[in-house]
Design a protein around this motif. Structure first.
Motif, PDB file in Angstrom:
ATOM      1  N   ASP A  57      -7.688 -13.501  10.333  1.00  0.00           N
ATOM      2  CA  ASP A  57      -7.529 -12.198   9.690  1.00  0.00           C
ATOM      3  C   ASP A  57      -6.086 -12.069   9.214  1.00  0.00           C
ATOM      4  N   LEU A  58      -5.877 -11.236   8.219  1.00  0.00           N
ATOM      5  CA  LEU A  58      -4.559 -11.084   7.608  1.00  0.00           C
ATOM      6  C   LEU A  58      -4.386  -9.640   7.165  1.00  0.00           C
ATOM      7  N   THR A  59      -3.220  -9.085   7.408  1.00  0.00           N
ATOM      8  CA  THR A  59      -2.899  -7.738   6.951  1.00  0.00           C
ATOM      9  C   THR A  59      -1.829  -7.817   5.869  1.00  0.00           C
ATOM     10  N   LEU A  60      -2.173  -7.308   4.678  1.00  0.00           N
ATOM     11  CA  LEU A  60      -1.197  -7.191   3.598  1.00  0.00           C
ATOM     12  C   LEU A  60      -0.591  -5.791   3.654  1.00  0.00           C
ATOM     13  N   ILE A  61       0.739  -5.724   3.543  1.00  0.00           N
ATOM     14  CA  ILE A  61       1.434  -4.434   3.601  1.00  0.00           C
ATOM     15  C   ILE A  61       1.840  -4.024   2.186  1.00  0.00           C
ATOM     16  N   VAL A  62       1.424  -2.833   1.798  1.00  0.00           N
ATOM     17  CA  VAL A  62       1.839  -2.244   0.516  1.00  0.00           C
ATOM     18  C   VAL A  62       2.893  -1.188   0.845  1.00  0.00           C
ATOM     19  N   GLU A  63       4.048  -1.270   0.164  1.00  0.00           N
ATOM     20  CA  GLU A  63       5.149  -0.398   0.548  1.00  0.00           C
ATOM     21  C   GLU A  63       5.710   0.391  -0.635  1.00  0.00           C
ATOM     22  N   ALA A  64       6.263   1.533  -0.290  1.00  0.00           N
ATOM     23  CA  ALA A  64       7.095   2.307  -1.214  1.00  0.00           C
ATOM     24  C   ALA A  64       8.509   2.206  -0.664  1.00  0.00           C
ATOM     25  N   PRO A  65       9.307   1.271  -1.193  1.00  0.00           N
ATOM     26  CA  PRO A  65      10.587   0.932  -0.542  1.00  0.00           C
ATOM     27  C   PRO A  65      11.564   2.081  -0.407  1.00  0.00           C
ATOM     28  N   ILE A  66      11.541   3.020  -1.333  1.00  0.00           N
ATOM     29  CA  ILE A  66      12.519   4.111  -1.214  1.00  0.00           C
ATOM     30  C   ILE A  66      11.891   5.349  -0.590  1.00  0.00           C
ATOM     31  N   GLY A  67      10.678   5.175  -0.021  1.00  0.00           N
ATOM     32  CA  GLY A  67      10.034   6.269   0.689  1.00  0.00           C
ATOM     33  C   GLY A  67       9.318   7.222  -0.241  1.00  0.00           C
ATOM     34  N   THR A  68       8.495   8.065   0.365  1.00  0.00           N
ATOM     35  CA  THR A  68       7.755   9.063  -0.393  1.00  0.00           C
ATOM     36  C   THR A  68       7.503  10.260   0.499  1.00  0.00           C
ATOM     37  N   LEU A  69       7.612  11.442  -0.079  1.00  0.00           N
ATOM     38  CA  LEU A  69       7.368  12.647   0.704  1.00  0.00           C
ATOM     39  C   LEU A  69       5.887  12.970   0.805  1.00  0.00           C
ATOM     40  N   GLU A  70       5.064  12.337  -0.047  1.00  0.00           N
ATOM     41  CA  GLU A  70       3.622  12.569  -0.016  1.00  0.00           C
ATOM     42  C   GLU A  70       2.903  11.226  -0.162  1.00  0.00           C
ATOM     43  N   ASP A  71       1.669  11.170   0.293  1.00  0.00           N
ATOM     44  CA  ASP A  71       0.892   9.931   0.254  1.00  0.00           C
ATOM     45  C   ASP A  71       0.685   9.447  -1.178  1.00  0.00           C
ATOM     46  N   ILE A  72       0.682   8.107  -1.318  1.00  0.00           N
ATOM     47  CA  ILE A  72       0.408   7.474  -2.610  1.00  0.00           C
ATOM     48  C   ILE A  72      -0.870   6.653  -2.467  1.00  0.00           C
ATOM     49  N   VAL A  73      -1.833   6.856  -3.363  1.00  0.00           N
ATOM     50  CA  VAL A  73      -3.082   6.094  -3.359  1.00  0.00           C
ATOM     51  C   VAL A  73      -2.920   4.925  -4.322  1.00  0.00           C
ATOM     52  N   VAL A  74      -3.116   3.710  -3.798  1.00  0.00           N
ATOM     53  CA  VAL A  74      -2.926   2.498  -4.591  1.00  0.00           C
ATOM     54  C   VAL A  74      -4.267   1.794  -4.740  1.00  0.00           C
TER      55      VAL A  74
END
Length: 399
Positions: A57-74
């Motif tokens: 099994d493998l987990t890929l991490i999707v990131e917002a490097p400078i942060g976000t104040l609200e959730d982002i749907v990708v």
């Protein structure tokens, strides 16, 4: 005025801070867009292929490097020759792809970061790689970030809005199906209660029946082993969806002395396109004699009757007989100080299926001295070659 600016240099996002610029200088710089991308720690991170094997099994991490104040749907899509549902699966996704939420204030371990905006906010794509049981070689899977939104506002994908870290390639190595006996060595003691299981196994379940041919070296003496089914089956089949099969047998409680052994071998038949290599292709079977030691000892005294007990450790399928003699000691004489009241005068016989026989002496009133009962070792008669006389062959008592 102190500012933080982002640049793309040689494919990497560079953050610069700690310097002063006047307003005219700021007009010459272009800030990079806010973005989401696959996780790659460090400014010099590369986008190398991930390597996994079937069953991993493998987990890929999707990131917002400078942060976000609200959730982002990708939203993401799948590519490559790996087949969804056959080679891999992702909860909540389908063959075309799925979506992941980059959650505000979520750290690299999935826990909550402390303080306002975290340094990096993250979402996780958990991929399970399936074992297909086929010898179909290496597969590839690509996961591509296609779009991202926050409250209807589009967010760039890829580092700095470029293609860098917008997709991740995964190489999936084939896992061979291996088969063999469950053990390479089996030992059993021959008697009617000691059973033995001969089993075959595979390292993962498949969706077809697998049949194994079983042969043996033919070194067991005739009649030495009997199987519950009447004979060892020539094949064993592991049903679809299962990982093992076995046959149980019981060795005969025979009367032939000596250890018996043989070697079993399996080969696969009817395996179709499955790549089956024998993990443990041979199993050695060793059948040990059961203990049939014959011992002699003084027994109980009851109502002036002194017993001498002959005991067989395990039953035999034939009668076991041995002669004995009685001699007085310390001046005692047979017929005066003691009498032999055994039912089998001169010979002790343990009947088939039993384990004891007894010499009994009546001790007469006023007797002095003692008596010795001696077994005639040369007179042991039994077609059971496993019977062995052990311990004392002469036993004495004092009146």
């Amino acid at each position: 005025m102190k500012n933080i600016f982002y640049f793309i240099l040689a494919g990497a996002l560079i953050a610069c801070d700690g310097f002063e610029l006047d307003d005219n200088d700021i007009g010459n710089l272009e800030a990079l867009p806010e973005y989401v991308a696959f996780d790659a720690p460090g400014q010099d991170a590369s986008n190398d292929d991930e390597e996994v094997s079937e069953g991993d099994d493998l987990t890929l991490i999707v990131e917002a490097p400078i942060g976000t104040l609200e959730d982002i749907v990708v939203n993401y899509t799948f590519g490559g020759d790996a087949v969804f549902g056959e080679d891999f699966t992702v909860a909540g996704a389908d063959a075309s792809g799925g979506s992941v939420t980059v959650t505000h204030n979520l750290d690299a371990t999935g826990g909550n970061a402390t303080g306002g905006v975290s340094v990096t906010d993250r979402g996780f794509i958990d991929i399970d790689f399936l074992i297909d049981g086929l010898d179909d070689g290496e597969k590839t899977l690509s996961v591509t970030l296609e779009s991202a939104t926050r409250n209807g506002e589009a967010i760039a994908v890829g580092r700095g809005g470029t293609d860098f870290l917008a997709s991740q390639n995964i190489i999936i190595s084939d896992v061979a199906l291996t088969a063999g006996f469950t053990t390479d060595s089996l030992t059993v003691v021959e008697n009617v209660t000691d059973t033995l299981s001969l089993g075959v196994e595979i390292n993962f379940a498949v969706d077809v029946d697998l049949t194994f041919e079983i042969t043996d070296a033919g070194t067991l003496p005739g009649g030495a082993v009997t199987f519950i089914s009447g004979s060892l089956p020539s094949t064993l089949t592991i049903p679809a969806g299962e990982t093992s099969a076995s046959v149980t047998f019981t060795p005969v409680n025979d009367i032939a002395a000596g250890t018996k052994s043989t070697t079993y071998t399996i080969s696969t038949i009817g395996s179709g396109s499955l790549d089956v290599s024998n993990g443990t292709p041979e199993a050695d079977l060793v059948i040990l004699d059961e203990d049939k030691s014959l011992t002699f000892a003084a027994g109980d005294v009851a109502a002036s009757i002194q017993s001498f007990d002959l005991t067989l450790a395990n039953t035999s399928s034939v009668d076991v007989s041995i002669n004995y003699t009685i001699a007085g000691t310390g001046g005692a004489a047979a017929g005066v100080d003691f009498d032999d009241v055994s039912q089998t005068v001169g010979t002790l016989t343990i009947p088939a299926g039993q384990t004891t026989a007894q010499v009994a002496l009546r001790i007469n009133t006023g007797a002095t001295g003692g008596a010795t009962v001696t077994l005639d070792t040369g007179s042991l008669t039994a077609t059971d070659a496993e019977v062995e006389l052990s311990g004392d062959t002469a036993v004495s008592v004092t009146f």
